[in-house]
Design a protein around this motif. Structure first.
Motif, PDB file in Angstrom:
ATOM      1  N   SER A 224       8.155 -20.513 -10.664  1.00  0.00           N
ATOM      2  CA  SER A 224       7.272 -19.746 -10.262  1.00  0.00           C
ATOM      3  C   SER A 224       5.651 -19.667 -11.194  1.00  0.00           C
ATOM      4  O   SER A 224       6.414 -20.864 -11.838  1.00  0.00           O
ATOM      5  CB  SER A 224       8.054 -18.036 -11.187  1.00  0.00           C
ATOM      6  OG  SER A 224       9.248 -17.932 -10.298  1.00  0.00           O
ATOM      7  N   SER A 225       4.320 -19.122 -11.738  1.00  0.00           N
ATOM      8  CA  SER A 225       3.914 -19.105 -11.955  1.00  0.00           C
ATOM      9  C   SER A 225       4.456 -18.005 -13.309  1.00  0.00           C
ATOM     10  O   SER A 225       4.976 -17.617 -13.018  1.00  0.00           O
ATOM     11  CB  SER A 225       2.656 -18.210 -11.533  1.00  0.00           C
ATOM     12  OG  SER A 225       2.745 -17.138 -10.917  1.00  0.00           O
ATOM     13  N   ARG A 226       4.102 -18.425 -14.689  1.00  0.00           N
ATOM     14  CA  ARG A 226       3.784 -17.587 -15.544  1.00  0.00           C
ATOM     15  C   ARG A 226       3.132 -16.668 -15.240  1.00  0.00           C
ATOM     16  O   ARG A 226       3.979 -14.944 -15.686  1.00  0.00           O
ATOM     17  CB  ARG A 226       2.781 -18.129 -16.644  1.00  0.00           C
ATOM     18  CG  ARG A 226       2.682 -17.083 -17.834  1.00  0.00           C
ATOM     19  CD  ARG A 226       2.660 -17.651 -19.491  1.00  0.00           C
ATOM     20  NE  ARG A 226       3.528 -18.396 -19.772  1.00  0.00           N
ATOM     21  CZ  ARG A 226       3.674 -19.223 -20.679  1.00  0.00           C
ATOM     22  NH1 ARG A 226       2.184 -19.608 -21.257  1.00  0.00           N
ATOM     23  NH2 ARG A 226       4.342 -20.612 -21.159  1.00  0.00           N
ATOM     24  N   ALA A 227       2.807 -15.589 -14.924  1.00  0.00           N
ATOM     25  CA  ALA A 227       2.610 -14.417 -14.053  1.00  0.00           C
ATOM     26  C   ALA A 227       3.450 -13.629 -13.143  1.00  0.00           C
ATOM     27  O   ALA A 227       3.995 -12.336 -13.659  1.00  0.00           O
ATOM     28  CB  ALA A 227       0.881 -14.217 -13.702  1.00  0.00           C
ATOM     29  N   GLU A 228       3.766 -14.317 -12.499  1.00  0.00           N
ATOM     30  CA  GLU A 228       5.433 -13.985 -11.992  1.00  0.00           C
ATOM     31  C   GLU A 228       6.491 -14.101 -12.346  1.00  0.00           C
ATOM     32  O   GLU A 228       6.536 -12.922 -12.710  1.00  0.00           O
ATOM     33  CB  GLU A 228       5.221 -15.127 -10.644  1.00  0.00           C
ATOM     34  CG  GLU A 228       4.476 -14.600  -9.677  1.00  0.00           C
ATOM     35  CD  GLU A 228       4.976 -16.236  -8.580  1.00  0.00           C
ATOM     36  OE1 GLU A 228       3.618 -16.028  -7.698  1.00  0.00           O
ATOM     37  OE2 GLU A 228       4.688 -16.958  -9.115  1.00  0.00           O
ATOM     38  N   SER A 229       6.740 -14.720 -13.087  1.00  0.00           N
ATOM     39  CA  SER A 229       7.987 -15.287 -14.345  1.00  0.00           C
ATOM     40  C   SER A 229       8.155 -13.504 -15.232  1.00  0.00           C
ATOM     41  O   SER A 229       8.749 -13.034 -15.158  1.00  0.00           O
ATOM     42  CB  SER A 229       7.894 -16.412 -15.061  1.00  0.00           C
ATOM     43  OG  SER A 229       9.414 -16.023 -15.809  1.00  0.00           O
ATOM     44  N   MET A 230       6.809 -13.201 -16.063  1.00  0.00           N
ATOM     45  CA  MET A 230       6.574 -11.787 -16.768  1.00  0.00           C
ATOM     46  C   MET A 230       6.994 -11.187 -15.824  1.00  0.00           C
ATOM     47  O   MET A 230       7.414  -9.770 -16.107  1.00  0.00           O
ATOM     48  CB  MET A 230       5.795 -12.150 -17.048  1.00  0.00           C
ATOM     49  CG  MET A 230       5.222 -13.174 -18.605  1.00  0.00           C
ATOM     50  SD  MET A 230       3.599 -12.929 -19.012  1.00  0.00           S
ATOM     51  CE  MET A 230       3.680 -12.244 -20.732  1.00  0.00           C
ATOM     52  N   MET A 231       6.186 -10.905 -14.625  1.00  0.00           N
ATOM     53  CA  MET A 231       5.972 -10.074 -13.619  1.00  0.00           C
ATOM     54  C   MET A 231       8.220  -9.931 -13.479  1.00  0.00           C
ATOM     55  O   MET A 231       8.322  -8.385 -13.579  1.00  0.00           O
ATOM     56  CB  MET A 231       5.550  -9.824 -12.806  1.00  0.00           C
ATOM     57  CG  MET A 231       5.767  -8.577 -11.368  1.00  0.00           C
ATOM     58  SD  MET A 231       4.562  -9.154  -9.556  1.00  0.00           S
ATOM     59  CE  MET A 231       5.653 -10.127  -9.847  1.00  0.00           C
ATOM     60  N   TYR A 232       8.171 -10.724 -12.855  1.00  0.00           N
ATOM     61  CA  TYR A 232      10.381 -10.342 -12.440  1.00  0.00           C
ATOM     62  C   TYR A 232      10.952  -9.575 -13.851  1.00  0.00           C
ATOM     63  O   TYR A 232      12.241  -9.391 -13.745  1.00  0.00           O
ATOM     64  CB  TYR A 232      10.843 -11.607 -12.111  1.00  0.00           C
ATOM     65  CG  TYR A 232       9.938 -12.265 -11.058  1.00  0.00           C
ATOM     66  CD1 TYR A 232       9.644 -12.208 -10.248  1.00  0.00           C
ATOM     67  CD2 TYR A 232       9.467 -13.698 -10.349  1.00  0.00           C
ATOM     68  CE1 TYR A 232       9.104 -12.421  -9.509  1.00  0.00           C
ATOM     69  CE2 TYR A 232       9.348 -14.348  -9.907  1.00  0.00           C
ATOM     70  CZ  TYR A 232       8.989 -13.652  -8.625  1.00  0.00           C
ATOM     71  OH  TYR A 232       8.288 -13.985  -7.607  1.00  0.00           O
ATOM     72  N   ARG A 233      10.049  -9.562 -14.666  1.00  0.00           N
ATOM     73  CA  ARG A 233      11.641  -9.927 -16.171  1.00  0.00           C
ATOM     74  C   ARG A 233      10.964  -8.270 -16.490  1.00  0.00           C
ATOM     75  O   ARG A 233      11.867  -7.299 -16.466  1.00  0.00           O
ATOM     76  CB  ARG A 233      10.573 -10.197 -17.633  1.00  0.00           C
ATOM     77  CG  ARG A 233      11.049 -11.642 -18.425  1.00  0.00           C
ATOM     78  CD  ARG A 233      10.441 -11.794 -18.870  1.00  0.00           C
ATOM     79  NE  ARG A 233      10.460 -11.329 -20.160  1.00  0.00           N
ATOM     80  CZ  ARG A 233      11.284 -10.794 -21.054  1.00  0.00           C
ATOM     81  NH1 ARG A 233      12.205 -11.694 -21.279  1.00  0.00           N
ATOM     82  NH2 ARG A 233      10.431 -10.897 -22.069  1.00  0.00           N
ATOM     83  N   GLN A 234       9.229  -7.721 -16.019  1.00  0.00           N
ATOM     84  CA  GLN A 234       9.549  -6.173 -16.260  1.00  0.00           C
ATOM     85  C   GLN A 234      10.306  -4.886 -14.818  1.00  0.00           C
ATOM     86  O   GLN A 234      10.508  -4.254 -15.009  1.00  0.00           O
ATOM     87  CB  GLN A 234       7.518  -6.377 -15.688  1.00  0.00           C
ATOM     88  CG  GLN A 234       7.201  -6.658 -17.055  1.00  0.00           C
ATOM     89  CD  GLN A 234       6.015  -6.207 -16.779  1.00  0.00           C
ATOM     90  OE1 GLN A 234       5.078  -5.719 -15.357  1.00  0.00           O
ATOM     91  NE2 GLN A 234       4.597  -6.544 -17.924  1.00  0.00           N
ATOM     92  N   TRP A 235      10.126  -6.346 -13.518  1.00  0.00           N
ATOM     93  CA  TRP A 235      11.240  -5.220 -12.696  1.00  0.00           C
ATOM     94  C   TRP A 235      13.107  -5.315 -13.078  1.00  0.00           C
ATOM     95  O   TRP A 235      13.609  -4.615 -12.354  1.00  0.00           O
ATOM     96  CB  TRP A 235      11.030  -6.294 -11.629  1.00  0.00           C
ATOM     97  CG  TRP A 235       9.480  -6.108 -10.781  1.00  0.00           C
ATOM     98  CD1 TRP A 235       8.920  -5.761 -10.753  1.00  0.00           C
ATOM     99  CD2 TRP A 235       9.784  -6.683  -9.616  1.00  0.00           C
ATOM    100  NE1 TRP A 235       7.895  -6.535  -9.971  1.00  0.00           N
ATOM    101  CE2 TRP A 235       8.284  -6.963  -8.888  1.00  0.00           C
ATOM    102  CE3 TRP A 235      10.488  -7.949  -8.727  1.00  0.00           C
ATOM    103  CZ2 TRP A 235       7.934  -7.188  -7.736  1.00  0.00           C
ATOM    104  CZ3 TRP A 235       9.522  -8.333  -7.621  1.00  0.00           C
ATOM    105  CH2 TRP A 235       8.219  -7.927  -7.105  1.00  0.00           C
ATOM    106  N   GLY A 236      13.197  -5.801 -14.548  1.00  0.00           N
ATOM    107  CA  GLY A 236      14.345  -6.185 -14.719  1.00  0.00           C
ATOM    108  C   GLY A 236      15.009  -6.816 -14.075  1.00  0.00           C
ATOM    109  O   GLY A 236      16.660  -7.069 -14.512  1.00  0.00           O
ATOM    110  N   ALA A 237      14.586  -8.353 -13.659  1.00  0.00           N
ATOM    111  CA  ALA A 237      15.724  -9.576 -13.147  1.00  0.00           C
ATOM    112  C   ALA A 237      15.780 -10.224 -14.930  1.00  0.00           C
ATOM    113  O   ALA A 237      15.360  -9.780 -15.249  1.00  0.00           O
ATOM    114  CB  ALA A 237      14.978  -9.947 -12.905  1.00  0.00           C
ATOM    115  N   ASP A 238      17.342 -10.783 -14.478  1.00  0.00           N
ATOM    116  CA  ASP A 238      17.434 -11.344 -16.082  1.00  0.00           C
ATOM    117  C   ASP A 238      17.473 -12.798 -15.220  1.00  0.00           C
ATOM    118  O   ASP A 238      17.441 -13.631 -16.593  1.00  0.00           O
ATOM    119  CB  ASP A 238      18.686 -10.705 -16.920  1.00  0.00           C
ATOM    120  CG  ASP A 238      18.625  -9.153 -16.534  1.00  0.00           C
ATOM    121  OD1 ASP A 238      18.348  -9.552 -17.590  1.00  0.00           O
ATOM    122  OD2 ASP A 238      19.672  -9.072 -15.844  1.00  0.00           O
ATOM    123  N   VAL A 239      17.794 -13.103 -13.977  1.00  0.00           N
ATOM    124  CA  VAL A 239      17.867 -14.730 -14.256  1.00  0.00           C
ATOM    125  C   VAL A 239      17.263 -14.939 -12.728  1.00  0.00           C
ATOM    126  O   VAL A 239      16.981 -13.918 -11.849  1.00  0.00           O
ATOM    127  CB  VAL A 239      18.953 -15.232 -13.556  1.00  0.00           C
ATOM    128  CG1 VAL A 239      19.502 -15.491 -14.941  1.00  0.00           C
ATOM    129  CG2 VAL A 239      20.010 -14.472 -13.092  1.00  0.00           C
TER     130      VAL A 239
END
Length: 292
Positions: free
Chosen positions: A187-202
């Motif tokens: 992932s890019s950093r922006a994508e990684s941070m977005m996935y966190r906001q979506w509620g993903a843990d891993v």
């Protein structure tokens, strides 16, 4: 092909009493099957093409096991090119009714450090290039449309056993949501941070469509996410995720996971009655989900 279950019923017509047969799908770092007593290796061709590799038939504690390296024994198949449908179809045709799978994953939470295990409760499918159902209307494939429920996404009976066995071998294990991305890039950093906001843990590249294809076949399915790194969301980190770093952590994770799966098979055997009931219900749900 009239329905997805007819061919399997013919191949298992002589079976009068249901019994447990466990499929183990090894991801990155679990390409071998040395953790079980090997009997033979078999090739299976399916209406959906060729699986990732040959299947190793063996046993653990007297329980029949069917093992498969998801990326091939030499790890030559990238995540998008894994033939998930062929892998799952072949498992079903070999009589598998429960699957334990492993997924190398990155952590999206500070409290989920490398080396720990996450036993997914639900998933987010962020892939776009993979066939996502057996019911695609293609010639020679099964007919109808399947609206398979994905809650619960994973077998609660199997998940409970995995948690118990992780505790028994002293490896920290947590519940969490897994997001599956297309890959093979990280992932890019922006994508990684977005996935966190979506509620993903891993985050992982192979959780989907495997989990819901298993549900279409009525197979009980549970997975273990093997945390190898923190992905790239931590703003204080200056290092980036590398294949070499992932490999180093995977060596330790693979040892823990083979112990976990071996212990889990024994626990599944002890709880066979309840799990076979759950498996029967899972197949009933899969059949009811089809509109012909």
């Amino acid at each position: 092909m009239a329905t997805i279950f007819e061919g399997f019923e013919k191949s298992t017509a002589e079976i009068t009493e249901p019994k447990i047969k466990i499929g183990i799908i090894g991801g990155t770092g679990l390409e071998n099957s040395e953790f079980m007593l090997t009997q033979e290796s078999v090739s299976v061709m399916t209406p959906y093409g060729e699986p990732s590799d040959t299947f190793t038939l063996g046993s653990i504690d007297g329980v029949e096991i069917v093992a498969l390296a998801r990326h091939g024994r030499k790890h030559e198949i990238n995540p998008t090119n894994v033939n998930f449908r062929a892998n799952l179809w072949a498992m079903k045709s070999l009589g598998v009714n429960m699957i334990l799978a492993s997924n190398a994953s990155g952590s999206l939470r500070e409290e989920l450090p490398p080396g720990c295990l996450v036993i997914p409760t639900s998933f987010i499918d962020h892939t776009s290039q993979r066939p996502k159902t057996f019911y695609d209307g293609a010639l020679g494939h099964t007919t109808g449309v399947c609206h398979i429920p994905c809650y619960p996404a994973y077998s609660e009976g199997l998940r409970s056993i995995l948690h118990k066995c992780a505790k028994d071998i002293n490896v920290p294990a947590y519940d969490g949501n897994i997001i599956c991305i297309e890959g093979p890039r990280f992932s890019s950093r922006a994508e990684s941070m977005m996935y966190r906001q979506w509620g993903a843990d891993v985050i992982n590249m192979t959780a989907c469509p495997e989990v819901y294809l298993a549900r279409e076949l009525g197979i009980l399915y549970a997975a273990v996410a093997l945390v190898t790194d923190y992905d790239c969301w931590r703003v204080e980190d200056t290092e980036f995720v590398t294949v070499e770093h992932v490999k180093q952590v995977m060596i330790k994770n693979a040892i823990n996971t083979t112990k976990l799966f071996a212990n889990a098979v024994t626990e599944i055997k002890k709880n066979s009655k309840e799990l076979l009931e759950e498996a029967a219900l899972s197949e009933k749900i899969a059949r009811a989900a089809v509109m012909c």
